[in-house]
Motif scaffolding. Structure first.
Motif, PDB file in Angstrom:
ATOM      1  N   LEU A 194       0.831  -1.205   0.000  1.00 16.56           N
ATOM      2  CA  LEU A 194       0.000   0.000   0.000  1.00 16.56           C
ATOM      3  C   LEU A 194       0.867   1.257   0.000  1.00 16.56           C
ATOM      4  N   ALA A 195       1.916   1.245   0.790  1.00 16.23           N
ATOM      5  CA  ALA A 195       2.801   2.415   0.851  1.00 16.23           C
ATOM      6  C   ALA A 195       3.474   2.674  -0.491  1.00 16.23           C
ATOM      7  N   LEU A 196       3.888   1.617  -1.167  1.00 18.21           N
ATOM      8  CA  LEU A 196       4.529   1.784  -2.473  1.00 18.21           C
ATOM      9  C   LEU A 196       3.548   2.304  -3.526  1.00 18.21           C
ATOM     10  N   LYS A 197       2.246   2.072  -3.284  1.00 20.20           N
ATOM     11  CA  LYS A 197       1.199   2.618  -4.163  1.00 20.20           C
ATOM     12  C   LYS A 197       0.719   3.991  -3.696  1.00 20.20           C
ATOM     13  N   LYS A 198       1.371   4.519  -2.665  1.00 20.06           N
ATOM     14  CA  LYS A 198       1.052   5.833  -2.086  1.00 20.06           C
ATOM     15  C   LYS A 198      -0.291   5.850  -1.361  1.00 20.06           C
ATOM     16  N   ASP A 199      -0.814   4.686  -1.006  1.00 24.84           N
ATOM     17  CA  ASP A 199      -2.063   4.633  -0.237  1.00 24.84           C
ATOM     18  C   ASP A 199      -1.690   4.559   1.250  1.00 24.84           C
ATOM     19  N   PHE A 200      -1.198   5.674   1.763  1.00 22.85           N
ATOM     20  CA  PHE A 200      -0.673   5.695   3.126  1.00 22.85           C
ATOM     21  C   PHE A 200      -1.781   5.655   4.170  1.00 22.85           C
ATOM     22  N   ASN A 201      -2.953   6.156   3.838  1.00 24.70           N
ATOM     23  CA  ASN A 201      -4.050   6.149   4.812  1.00 24.70           C
ATOM     24  C   ASN A 201      -4.468   4.725   5.169  1.00 24.70           C
ATOM     25  N   THR A 202      -4.635   3.875   4.140  1.00 30.73           N
ATOM     26  CA  THR A 202      -5.015   2.481   4.395  1.00 30.73           C
ATOM     27  C   THR A 202      -3.881   1.733   5.076  1.00 30.73           C
ATOM     28  N   ALA A 203      -2.649   1.996   4.615  1.00 27.96           N
ATOM     29  CA  ALA A 203      -1.491   1.347   5.222  1.00 27.96           C
ATOM     30  C   ALA A 203      -1.387   1.698   6.699  1.00 27.96           C
ATOM     31  N   ARG A 204      -1.713   2.946   7.035  1.00 32.99           N
ATOM     32  CA  ARG A 204      -1.595   3.382   8.429  1.00 32.99           C
ATOM     33  C   ARG A 204      -2.609   2.689   9.333  1.00 32.99           C
ATOM     34  N   LEU A 205      -3.777   2.393   8.801  1.00 40.69           N
ATOM     35  CA  LEU A 205      -4.782   1.683   9.599  1.00 40.69           C
ATOM     36  C   LEU A 205      -4.280   0.303  10.007  1.00 40.69           C
ATOM     37  N   ILE A 206      -3.633  -0.387   9.075  1.00 42.50           N
ATOM     38  CA  ILE A 206      -3.080  -1.712   9.384  1.00 42.50           C
ATOM     39  C   ILE A 206      -1.903  -1.567  10.342  1.00 42.50           C
ATOM     40  N   ASN A 207      -1.062  -0.579  10.083  1.00 44.31           N
ATOM     41  CA  ASN A 207       0.127  -0.399  10.904  1.00 44.31           C
ATOM     42  C   ASN A 207      -0.216  -0.020  12.339  1.00 44.31           C
ATOM     43  N   GLN A 208      -1.285   0.739  12.525  1.00 46.04           N
ATOM     44  CA  GLN A 208      -1.711   1.099  13.879  1.00 46.04           C
ATOM     45  C   GLN A 208      -2.114  -0.135  14.677  1.00 46.04           C
ATOM     46  N   ARG A 209      -2.726  -1.104  13.988  1.00 43.38           N
ATOM     47  CA  ARG A 209      -3.084  -2.355  14.661  1.00 43.38           C
ATOM     48  C   ARG A 209      -1.830  -3.128  15.066  1.00 43.38           C
ATOM     49  N   LEU A 210      -0.789  -3.053  14.233  1.00 42.98           N
ATOM     50  CA  LEU A 210       0.442  -3.797  14.495  1.00 42.98           C
ATOM     51  C   LEU A 210       1.386  -3.093  15.463  1.00 42.98           C
ATOM     52  N   MET A 211       1.131  -1.815  15.747  1.00 43.94           N
ATOM     53  CA  MET A 211       2.083  -1.045  16.546  1.00 43.94           C
ATOM     54  C   MET A 211       2.406  -1.686  17.906  1.00 43.94           C
ATOM     55  N   PRO A 212       1.425  -2.215  18.643  1.00 43.46           N
ATOM     56  CA  PRO A 212       1.788  -2.886  19.904  1.00 43.46           C
ATOM     57  C   PRO A 212       2.729  -4.071  19.696  1.00 43.46           C
ATOM     58  N   LEU A 213       2.578  -4.761  18.563  1.00 37.07           N
ATOM     59  CA  LEU A 213       3.458  -5.884  18.253  1.00 37.07           C
ATOM     60  C   LEU A 213       4.863  -5.380  17.934  1.00 37.07           C
ATOM     61  N   HIS A 214       4.961  -4.321  17.097  1.00 36.98           N
ATOM     62  CA  HIS A 214       6.278  -3.733  16.807  1.00 36.98           C
ATOM     63  C   HIS A 214       7.018  -3.427  18.100  1.00 36.98           C
ATOM     64  N   LYS A 215       6.288  -2.845  19.051  1.00 39.57           N
ATOM     65  CA  LYS A 215       6.918  -2.395  20.295  1.00 39.57           C
ATOM     66  C   LYS A 215       7.335  -3.557  21.199  1.00 39.57           C
ATOM     67  N   VAL A 216       6.440  -4.528  21.377  1.00 33.62           N
ATOM     68  CA  VAL A 216       6.744  -5.603  22.324  1.00 33.62           C
ATOM     69  C   VAL A 216       7.861  -6.508  21.811  1.00 33.62           C
TER      70      VAL A 216
END
Length: 293
Positions: free
Chosen positions: A220-242
């Protein structure tokens, strides 16, 4: 040559600490199935620091054999002695390895001139494409943008994995290198922001256990659809951190075992087992993300 979600692959071991070929095959098939762009074998997450030289080469070649041309394999070939890194890099010439990921020399704390001469020597002694790897929190030295720009002019230095989390470095590097110089994030938490600023992808720890999700974010980011990509990334953020609550790869190996991707979460000393408090947090996150099969 490379873009999107590249996994910094864990090295699975059995209860006695020997390389587990069955689990390695399962991991590789998992990444192919879920669209991971490439595999980095025996980088930091692959426990390069505790594999002996014979094991280091064996795991990389085993990964290449099991991948069987279905996914590009990048070899981790960093060392704190330039001569050792050259020897390791040359081992993989004409094997099918697509590139080498070479970390800055650790412990020595070389000057910027020392770093430049180190990577220049590797470049001059091998035709394999080289990806620089800067992770000062691990190595004790920082490959600054000015040195990266100088190195980018050399014949087969094709990119960098920048794992400082410092987003300002993307602009500092991109404005002075050619368009085909690849800039990867090495920090899952900031990877999407990194790509929005012009990065080409991420060499990811999270992708070990959330391959499809990381692939989707990057696509999604490579297609410049950052809004949709951010929704998925926000869900993963606790996983990135832990996954970095304890030294990598302690948490991610435990998670991979829990998800059935590897048989054991065996680590070699001085790395030790995950703490019960981190287990509890990580298990809850895996359940919330529905990552269990």
């Amino acid at each position: 040559m490379f873009k999107g979600s590249i996994v910094a692959l864990i090295t699975p071991m059995d209860e006695k600490g020997k390389i587990c070929q069955q689990s390695l095959k399962k991991l590789i098939n998992y990444h192919i199935k879920n669209g991971t762009s490439a595999i980095v074998a025996v980088g930091t997450t692959g426990e390069s620091a505790t594999l002996n030289p014979e094991e280091h080469s064996r795991v990389i070649m085993l990964t290449l054999d099991l991948a069987d041309g279905r996914i590009p394999v990048i070899a981790g070939t960093g060392a704190n002695a330039t001569s050792e890194s050259i020897l390791l890099t040359k081992k993989f010439e004409k094997t099918g390895i697509t590139a080498c990921l070479t970390v800055t020399p650790y412990y020595n704390r070389p000057t910027q001139e020392g770093l430049y001469q180190h990577f220049k020597s590797i470049s001059e002694n091998s035709d394999l494409p080289q990806i620089l790897y800067n992770v000062p929190a691990r190595t004790g030295c920082d490959l600054v943008p000015e040195t990266v720009i100088k190195l980018a002019k050399l014949k087969n230095i094709i990119g960098i994995k920048e794992a400082t989390g410092d987003l300002s470095r993307i602009h500092l590097i991109k404005q002075y290198v050619k368009d085909d110089f690849i800039i990867f994030s090495g920090d899952d938490e900031t990877a999407l922001d990194f790509m929005q600023l012009g990065g080409n992808g991420v060499i990811s720890v999270t992708a070990n256990i959330a391959a499809a999700e990381m692939k989707k974010i990057c696509s999604l980011a490579l297609k410049k659809d950052f809004n949709t990509a951010r929704l998925i990334n926000q869900r993963l953020m606790p996983l990135h951190k832990v996954l970095f609550k304890e030294p990598n790869p302690i948490p991610v190996k435990w998670a991979a075992k829990k998800l059935g991707l590897i048989k054991t979460d065996t680590l070699r000393l001085p790395m030790t087992k995950i703490s019960n408090s981190t287990k509890t947090i990580l298990n809850q996150i895996l359940e919330e993300l529905k990552l269990y099969p």
